[in-house]
Scaffold this motif. Structure first.
Motif: not given
Length: 218
Positions: A120-121, A123-124, A126, A129, A138, A143
């Motif tokens: 999820r990091e 996907r976001a 993060e 970067e 995202q 998920n």
């Protein structure tokens, strides 16, 4: 005359289109290594039980990189119908890691949760970067997936398959964006490429919805 499709079966051309769309994202937004994601019949029986519960597949990342890239992995849990609405809640155990051989991670749920958080990091946007596609992930990658009982029943029970593979495709669908702007603002936006005004959309783009109480939805 084309053969009648079975329930939940994708037309061949649609499946081909989805797979081609996914290939276009390799290197753009999807910079992970794909490892085989296999669901074995024995695992299916353990997860679904006599009531043939649905199976939720959460995406995760391996804790160790392969060179300079992370490796995508997946975990499966049983999802049961909660009440009369179309809401499915996760059992916390058993939980299986889906690879060439399915591994029971029921005694190591912390590792499962950490793997899902790491994905999820990514996907976001993060984890990396500076990657040009990081900010868009995202909007493309979900998920988790909630597999239907019908497709799994067809493959494992009707066709008596011993294992099935989970692959990926991407749908491209045109949608609407509604903006509340004055004529002057709209003209300026068109002429100058400005996007400094509010835009709205009332359609849901992230099915299936995850069980918010699940430990696998950190």
């Amino acid at each position: 005359m084309a053969n009648k499709l079975k329930r939940d079966q994708l037309p061949a051309k649609k499946a081909e289109n989805w797979k081609n769309n996914f290939k276009e994202e390799l290197g753009k937004t999807f910079n992970l290594i794909l490892s085989p994601i296999i669901l074995q019949k024995e695992t299916y029986k353990s997860l679904t039980g006599e009531n043939e519960n649905r199976v939720r597949v959460y995406l995760g990342l391996e804790p160790e990189k392969n060179g300079d890239k992370y490796v995508l992995c997946a975990f499966a849990v049983s999802a049961f119908l909660l009440g009369s609405a179309d809401v499915y809640a996760d059992y916390e155990t058993p939980v299986f890691k889906l690879g060439e051989v399915n591994e029971d991670f029921s005694n190591n749920t912390d590792e499962v949760i950490n793997s899902i958080r790491l994905y999820r990091e990514w996907r976001a946007g993060e984890l990396d970067e500076k990657h040009e596609g990081a900010a868009f992930r995202q909007y493309i990658y979900p998920n988790a997936y909630l597999l239907t009982k019908f497709e799994l029943h067809e493959l494992f029970n009707s066709q008596n398959r011993e294992r099935i593979q989970i692959d990926f495709g991407i749908k491209k669908t045109m949608d609407v964006i509604v903006s509340a702007v004055s004529d002057k603002q709209l003209k300026s936006a068109v002429e100058n490429g400005d996007d400094d005004f509010e835009e709205f959309n009332n359609s849901g783009i992230c099915p299936p919805f995850c069980d918010e109480r699940s430990i696998y939805n950190p």
